[in-house]
Design an enzyme around this catalytic site. Sequence first.
Site, short mmCIF file in Angstrom:
data_model
loop_
_atom_site.label_atom_id
_atom_site.label_comp_id
_atom_site.label_asym_id
_atom_site.label_seq_id
_atom_site.Cartn_x
_atom_site.Cartn_y
_atom_site.Cartn_z
N GLU B 44 -38.70 37.52 -8.33
CA GLU B 44 -39.88 37.67 -9.22
C GLU B 44 -40.85 36.62 -9.04
OE1 GLU B 44 -38.50 37.13 -13.33
OE2 GLU B 44 -40.34 37.99 -14.18
N LYS B 130 -43.65 44.64 -14.84
CA LYS B 130 -42.73 44.16 -15.76
C LYS B 130 -43.02 44.98 -17.05
CE LYS B 130 -40.09 40.01 -17.13
NZ LYS B 130 -39.83 38.77 -16.51
N CYS B 171 -36.82 41.89 -13.51
CA CYS B 171 -35.97 41.11 -14.51
C CYS B 171 -35.64 41.61 -15.99
CB CYS B 171 -36.67 39.69 -14.55
SG CYS B 171 -35.59 38.26 -14.80
N SER B 197 -34.10 34.29 -12.63
CA SER B 197 -32.99 34.24 -13.79
C SER B 197 -32.57 32.77 -13.82
CB SER B 197 -32.27 35.44 -13.47
OG SER B 197 -31.14 35.20 -14.84
N GLY B 328 -30.73 2.37 -14.53
CA GLY B 328 -29.79 1.25 -15.06
C GLY B 328 -28.43 1.37 -14.97
N LEU B 329 -27.58 0.42 -14.71
CA LEU B 329 -26.30 0.83 -14.60
C LEU B 329 -25.58 -0.28 -15.52
CD1 LEU B 329 -25.33 0.96 -10.69
CD2 LEU B 329 -26.01 2.91 -12.40
N ASP B 334 -21.82 7.24 -18.69
CA ASP B 334 -22.98 8.13 -18.47
C ASP B 334 -24.01 7.46 -17.45
OD1 ASP B 334 -22.76 9.50 -20.91
OD2 ASP B 334 -23.61 8.20 -22.03
N SER B 335 -24.20 6.19 -17.15
CA SER B 335 -25.07 5.83 -16.16
C SER B 335 -24.22 6.07 -14.83
CB SER B 335 -25.32 4.38 -16.27
OG SER B 335 -24.47 3.48 -16.35
#
Lengths: 621, 621
Positions: B44, B130, B171, B197, B328-329, B334-335
């Site tokens: 699409e 569509k 779609c 999609s 940043g570590l 998370d990091s």
Amino acid sequence: MTTLRVALAQLPVRVGDMAGNATALTHAVATAGSWQADVVLTPEMGVCGYPVEDLLAEPEFVRAAMAATQQVARSTDRTVALLGAPWVTGSLPGAAGARPAGSATDTRERGLRNVAVVAQGGQVHGAHAKTLLPTYSVFDDARHVEAGPAQQDLYRVLTPEGPVTFGVLVCEDVWSDALVQEVRRGGAQAVVVLNASPYHVGKQRLREAAVAAAARSAGVPIAYVNAVGGQDELVFDGGSFAVDGDGVVVARGRSFATDLVTVDLPVAAEVDPSWDVVDLGVTHTERCPLPPPPLTAPREVHDEVYTALVTGFRDYCTRVGLPQVVLGLSGGIDSALAATIAVDALGPDAVWGVGMPGPYSSGGSVDDARALADNLGIRFDVVPITDAYLERHRVLAGLLTDRTGATGQPVAWENLQARLRGTTLMTLANATGALVCTTGNRSESAVGYFTLYGDSCGTAPNPLGDLLKTTVTLRDGTVLPGVYGLAQWRNDRAAAAGQAPPIPAATLTKPASAELAPGQQDSDSLPPYPVLDRLLLAFLEDHASARELAGSLVADGWDPQAAAGTVDRVLTLVDRSEFKRRQVPIRIKVSRLAFGRDRRMPLANHWSHATAAVSVEPPMA
Amino acid sequence: MTTLRVALAQLPVRVGDMAGNATALTHAVATAGSWQADVVLTPEMGVCGYPVEDLLAEPEFVRAAMAATQQVARSTDRTVALLGAPWVTGSLPGAAGARPAGSATDTRERGLRNVAVVAQGGQVHGAHAKTLLPTYSVFDDARHVEAGPAQQDLYRVLTPEGPVTFGVLVCEDVWSDALVQEVRRGGAQAVVVLNASPYHVGKQRLREAAVAAAARSAGVPIAYVNAVGGQDELVFDGGSFAVDGDGVVVARGRSFATDLVTVDLPVAAEVDPSWDVVDLGVTHTERCPLPPPPLTAPREVHDEVYTALVTGFRDYCTRVGLPQVVLGLSGGIDSALAATIAVDALGPDAVWGVGMPGPYSSGGSVDDARALADNLGIRFDVVPITDAYLERHRVLAGLLTDRTGATGQPVAWENLQARLRGTTLMTLANATGALVCTTGNRSESAVGYFTLYGDSCGTAPNPLGDLLKTTVTLRDGTVLPGVYGLAQWRNDRAAAAGQAPPIPAATLTKPASAELAPGQQDSDSLPPYPVLDRLLLAFLEDHASARELAGSLVADGWDPQAAAGTVDRVLTLVDRSEFKRRQVPIRIKVSRLAFGRDRRMPLANHWSHATAAVSVEPPMA
């Protein structure tokens, strides 16, 4: 001639404040009753505020809005009250019915409509569901509600002058002449419309022209109520009005203020209704005389735009419960105008100006900032960023220096200064429970001439974010005041009132500079603002192509190559700064097409506006 | 049984890259031709990419997309190519016609449709527009295009096995059983669908279930092609497939990768078409044998989510032309996960980790960060912020100190640390032409447990922004992997491959802490993450009310008052941090309902989710 006494209750929109809105609506309905109005109109979605966006997906929110509507309906007496609210489709009196065949543009059933509830004598008698759902510009109605069916009920009241049948519409519905004609052919002698129509320059003129044209084409009078007040980036400007069947404006309320306008509207001749009519019966048995309805004159355009900015800024800060702001004062025109707007919105005690000179700030910058603060009567402190800059510069330049001694892109060090200023303001704001007011204008925002997380830091709406630097006149004659023009107008207003002009003369006349590098001026990086602004406006609002923009400069006598180069540079800057604009604070919309809700662009994007005009071959079809 | 040979050309979406897309489409059409496919499906809007948002308002953009489509059409030979593109309504072959009566949900004429152009032998023979326009979740189709009319043309080809009539959908059209049944009743023996999609957890299962149900209900086979690749917050996951008339999946392509799947699809019995049919004539006169079509197995859910994040992150960074990141570590989870995703997306040479210890950082934080960097093979530097913090603290505390010696809200000084880190990373990134990668997760984002302009600084998409901290299982059994679960999975994958796990054990096991105050831990301010995450998911995705949320805790054995207090605190935090979420970088969507395009909320808002459940009286209606 029979008249319908219509009261236009121009009330604020307060998103999510069902209790407060219900109280205001109940009061307005009672006041309209004391004027013996037959009908009182209140704003679209006035029970819950507008736009409430995805809160409409939450069942509790909708239930609360419906309950508040019922509560106001219970308070109604003889005057018919039209109340704007979201309503669950299945429980909709009068405006339910099947979705019209062929209209399924979406498989998602909303189960919800945007309605005008019709209440009288403590009862709900029906409702009209909005038929046309604006889904363009700042509007997303089709995301939230289903369209109302084609032929909805009309309502008949017995006024002291005799029976009158009227049709009800909601906002976008009245912008269609065809729809108003249908309602008239269905049997309506008058049409009433609930609106929450946001402001932009020239909007009132457009509204009145559209409604007058519809009235004339259908030969039916129309009463139009609007909301007032700021909601996030939008400002609702009021200016509720009524036109007779010839499209002549017979009443107009105030702009940017709560109002209640009552008018005896001469209705069209009675016709045998072909649509269903709900008979509401007697409204009043007698009628007190009315004073002549107000015909408030529209404001001068600078006054109008300035008032819109003050309204939007004030309402946001007070509604989020933090009516104090901190802002950086650089001595330049942008921060001076922003501070003046903030003071006019919240008062001088609520505004704190901070001068933050850095290594490249001019001597005049702090002096001009202090002069402004003195004129405005606000607190002013000087917090230099030079030591912090030198510390970060030493550490980071040490890490970045290559064998040649270079320390990477110079813009990084300019941005560092802006970010230390932003960090300083945010710390002061967080410590004191204030909002930070950013002061970048629309011209700078368009070309990315600002530092993300630096001067764009802001938790209040940006009052200048939809103002070009200079004043531009649109092709239809509309004047779009810029930063300089508004600042001068505000000074002139003060002088005319015998007050000292707030903005220092030096601020109004010195060349624009970000002062982030030695001797830097905006004109080093950007075309002169009058040229830039004209190009931006044609590009952003009229979707002019690069070729058309260059052509317009050539028509003004520019060398073709210079024109193409300038257009190329500007459009490349606009394209490359989409990612920065995505993370800036909201700005108060005053233009036809503001950044933000009005202009939604992909970030990762291979399309270049700068080269579009030359790379396109025309399609064969 | 007659079969239709269908090729599913699963190609990347590249927004605005008409030239590149046209080349890729032309190549795919030719490849499908070499397999003697009767029909080749492409994504699409594959000519211009999807979603292109307000670029569709620009005439030059649409002209360029139409021209590129014509260019691909000219390259077609015997295989019928279906090409997704925007098309100006007036020039639409086959799919024009009047807008269906009663469908006007908007007065704004778009003049544009989202079509599948039907091309063969160098010619455009028609197009399908569509019909169903998704306008919910991340979709805004009704903002940009008009809906196609109800009965559009069918197409007939003469295959080596005989004539086959097929219908074309785009779609959302195929998610309506009714629409597929209509196309079958109109005369189609097979249905082909072009899609773009976007991914979320469990999406492929939903897609296949919906398409299989439609196929079964209509007794018609359906071929479904999807796009691949990341576009801003969306990732298109491929997984193109075909089902037979019983709804059985007979072919499935790869996920998150370009693919071309060719399958001989048994078509439904011929019926006399009641709709118009465009006769395209002979496709091929003979047929080479095909290998058995692929039936690629779906990925395990952690693999699927991780691959989505890597794909979205990689495609964004490479498409904006800055495939290097700085982050940043902190030594935290998370990091660590964000860095691992960045390395898997861009390679270790493109990722620069920076440790920025401050006054309250634990000793282990830099050690754990360095261990991670060593495992990943990325550059790591330590840039303390302590001196900068002390300088700003001294200056600003001096300004803020009141008579009691207090210096305002303590959170200001926590935020100051985060903002100095953000400023440091942005300076390094601006100097070196890299993007900054922020690493906040969805749980933190929901409750505002981050610093605006601090740890939320980011110019790359946030790879963790749609991940809860912990893994949650939805009511339908779908597993939504969290940060911890994905980190463990990535380590396990490395171990299974005989590699060293990238994420240090200490990072996986130590208590979560922002380290912005002495001894601070997340659990001081927030409920335990498993509780928080369950509440957030029910609130954000199922619109559960405060009362329902508290009830679910009580059902788990909580004291009612403690349950109400916890829910109250969480929902208040969510409400109060809308303004912060409005200014954060985009995050890659992997959940059903991500922050961002999926959830649009007002900022100034009097509605409180925390108290909603008790303040609402049920409506009378």
